[in-house]
Design a protein around this motif. Structure first.
Motif, PDB file in Angstrom:
ATOM      1  N   ASN A  18     -23.789   4.469-164.985  1.00  0.00           N
ATOM      2  CA  ASN A  18     -22.853   4.592-163.863  1.00  0.00           C
ATOM      3  C   ASN A  18     -23.570   4.486-162.515  1.00  0.00           C
ATOM      4  O   ASN A  18     -22.947   4.669-161.478  1.00  0.00           O
ATOM      5  CB  ASN A  18     -22.096   5.920-163.945  1.00  0.00           C
ATOM      6  N   GLN A  19     -24.882   4.225-162.529  1.00  0.00           N
ATOM      7  CA  GLN A  19     -25.718   4.113-161.324  1.00  0.00           C
ATOM      8  C   GLN A  19     -25.670   5.365-160.456  1.00  0.00           C
ATOM      9  O   GLN A  19     -25.872   5.300-159.247  1.00  0.00           O
ATOM     10  CB  GLN A  19     -25.338   2.871-160.522  1.00  0.00           C
ATOM     11  N   LYS A  20     -25.395   6.500-161.085  1.00  0.00           N
ATOM     12  CA  LYS A  20     -25.414   7.767-160.352  1.00  0.00           C
ATOM     13  C   LYS A  20     -26.838   8.095-159.902  1.00  0.00           C
ATOM     14  O   LYS A  20     -27.035   8.727-158.868  1.00  0.00           O
ATOM     15  CB  LYS A  20     -24.868   8.886-161.253  1.00  0.00           C
ATOM     16  N   TYR A  21     -27.820   7.669-160.673  1.00  0.00           N
ATOM     17  CA  TYR A  21     -29.230   7.893-160.352  1.00  0.00           C
ATOM     18  C   TYR A  21     -29.916   6.550-160.184  1.00  0.00           C
ATOM     19  O   TYR A  21     -29.525   5.555-160.795  1.00  0.00           O
ATOM     20  CB  TYR A  21     -29.922   8.670-161.481  1.00  0.00           C
ATOM     21  N   ASP A  22     -30.942   6.542-159.352  1.00  0.00           N
ATOM     22  CA  ASP A  22     -31.756   5.340-159.213  1.00  0.00           C
ATOM     23  C   ASP A  22     -32.442   5.052-160.546  1.00  0.00           C
ATOM     24  O   ASP A  22     -32.628   5.952-161.378  1.00  0.00           O
ATOM     25  CB  ASP A  22     -32.823   5.537-158.140  1.00  0.00           C
ATOM     26  N   ASP A  23     -32.844   3.808-160.732  1.00  0.00           N
ATOM     27  CA  ASP A  23     -33.614   3.452-161.924  1.00  0.00           C
ATOM     28  C   ASP A  23     -34.878   4.306-161.974  1.00  0.00           C
ATOM     29  O   ASP A  23     -35.518   4.542-160.946  1.00  0.00           O
ATOM     30  CB  ASP A  23     -34.004   1.979-161.899  1.00  0.00           C
ATOM     31  N   GLN A  24     -35.196   4.795-163.143  1.00  0.00           N
ATOM     32  CA  GLN A  24     -36.366   5.650-163.333  1.00  0.00           C
ATOM     33  C   GLN A  24     -37.419   4.902-164.129  1.00  0.00           C
ATOM     34  O   GLN A  24     -37.112   4.329-165.184  1.00  0.00           O
ATOM     35  CB  GLN A  24     -35.979   6.929-164.089  1.00  0.00           C
ATOM     36  N   THR A  25     -38.642   4.900-163.635  1.00  0.00           N
ATOM     37  CA  THR A  25     -39.749   4.277-164.350  1.00  0.00           C
ATOM     38  C   THR A  25     -40.477   5.368-165.115  1.00  0.00           C
ATOM     39  O   THR A  25     -40.920   6.355-164.527  1.00  0.00           O
ATOM     40  CB  THR A  25     -40.715   3.583-163.369  1.00  0.00           C
ATOM     41  N   ILE A  26     -40.566   5.207-166.419  1.00  0.00           N
ATOM     42  CA  ILE A  26     -41.182   6.191-167.306  1.00  0.00           C
ATOM     43  C   ILE A  26     -42.404   5.559-167.959  1.00  0.00           C
ATOM     44  O   ILE A  26     -42.313   4.457-168.501  1.00  0.00           O
ATOM     45  CB  ILE A  26     -40.191   6.639-168.414  1.00  0.00           C
ATOM     46  N   ASN A  27     -43.521   6.255-167.905  1.00  0.00           N
ATOM     47  CA  ASN A  27     -44.726   5.808-168.614  1.00  0.00           C
ATOM     48  C   ASN A  27     -44.804   6.554-169.932  1.00  0.00           C
ATOM     49  O   ASN A  27     -44.727   7.789-169.952  1.00  0.00           O
ATOM     50  CB  ASN A  27     -45.979   6.095-167.781  1.00  0.00           C
ATOM     51  N   SER A  42     -35.988  14.642-171.090  1.00  0.00           N
ATOM     52  CA  SER A  42     -35.284  15.873-170.731  1.00  0.00           C
ATOM     53  C   SER A  42     -36.061  16.668-169.684  1.00  0.00           C
ATOM     54  O   SER A  42     -35.478  17.477-168.963  1.00  0.00           O
ATOM     55  CB  SER A  42     -35.006  16.732-171.969  1.00  0.00           C
ATOM     56  N   ASP A  43     -37.365  16.406-169.563  1.00  0.00           N
ATOM     57  CA  ASP A  43     -38.187  17.062-168.538  1.00  0.00           C
ATOM     58  C   ASP A  43     -38.183  16.308-167.213  1.00  0.00           C
ATOM     59  O   ASP A  43     -38.189  16.934-166.153  1.00  0.00           O
ATOM     60  CB  ASP A  43     -39.643  17.188-169.007  1.00  0.00           C
ATOM     61  N   VAL A  44     -38.190  14.984-167.246  1.00  0.00           N
ATOM     62  CA  VAL A  44     -38.427  14.219-166.024  1.00  0.00           C
ATOM     63  C   VAL A  44     -37.200  13.501-165.453  1.00  0.00           C
ATOM     64  O   VAL A  44     -37.201  13.146-164.286  1.00  0.00           O
ATOM     65  CB  VAL A  44     -39.567  13.184-166.225  1.00  0.00           C
ATOM     66  N   TYR A  45     -36.175  13.270-166.244  1.00  0.00           N
ATOM     67  CA  TYR A  45     -35.015  12.528-165.751  1.00  0.00           C
ATOM     68  C   TYR A  45     -34.172  13.439-164.866  1.00  0.00           C
ATOM     69  O   TYR A  45     -33.999  14.628-165.163  1.00  0.00           O
ATOM     70  CB  TYR A  45     -34.183  11.991-166.922  1.00  0.00           C
ATOM     71  N   PRO A  46     -33.623  12.934-163.764  1.00  0.00           N
ATOM     72  CA  PRO A  46     -32.901  13.785-162.797  1.00  0.00           C
ATOM     73  C   PRO A  46     -31.762  14.613-163.390  1.00  0.00           C
ATOM     74  O   PRO A  46     -31.551  15.747-162.976  1.00  0.00           O
ATOM     75  CB  PRO A  46     -32.362  12.780-161.774  1.00  0.00           C
ATOM     76  N   SER A  47     -31.024  14.089-164.363  1.00  0.00           N
ATOM     77  CA  SER A  47     -29.895  14.840-164.919  1.00  0.00           C
ATOM     78  C   SER A  47     -30.317  15.832-165.995  1.00  0.00           C
ATOM     79  O   SER A  47     -29.497  16.585-166.501  1.00  0.00           O
ATOM     80  CB  SER A  47     -28.839  13.888-165.483  1.00  0.00           C
ATOM     81  N   LYS A  48     -31.601  15.821-166.366  1.00  0.00           N
ATOM     82  CA  LYS A  48     -32.149  16.723-167.395  1.00  0.00           C
ATOM     83  C   LYS A  48     -31.329  16.663-168.691  1.00  0.00           C
ATOM     84  O   LYS A  48     -30.775  17.655-169.146  1.00  0.00           O
ATOM     85  CB  LYS A  48     -32.205  18.167-166.889  1.00  0.00           C
TER      86      LYS A  48
END
Length: 54
Positions: A18-27, A42-48
């Motif tokens: 839904n593009q509520k959050y910006d794209d997240q780059t995960i390593n 679950s630790d790093v994404y804005p919505s947890k």
């Protein structure tokens, strides 16, 4: 699998549908399981998001 390949990081781009959050780059690493990736998200994404494994 070659140990050098397993230790190489992989970059994932997580997109909110839904593009509520910006794209997240995960390593992460190639030897991570889906369970490990979900726990990390679950630790790093804005919505947890809740991981069904945690």
């Amino acid at each position: 699998m070659d140990q050098g390949v397993v230790d190489s990081p992989v970059i994932l781009v997580i997109k909110a549908p839904n593009q509520k959050y910006d794209d997240q780059t995960i390593n992460c690493f190639q030897n991570w399981t889906v369970e490990k990736l979900k726990a990390h998200l679950s630790d790093v994404y804005p919505s947890k998001p809740v991981s069904c494994f945690s």
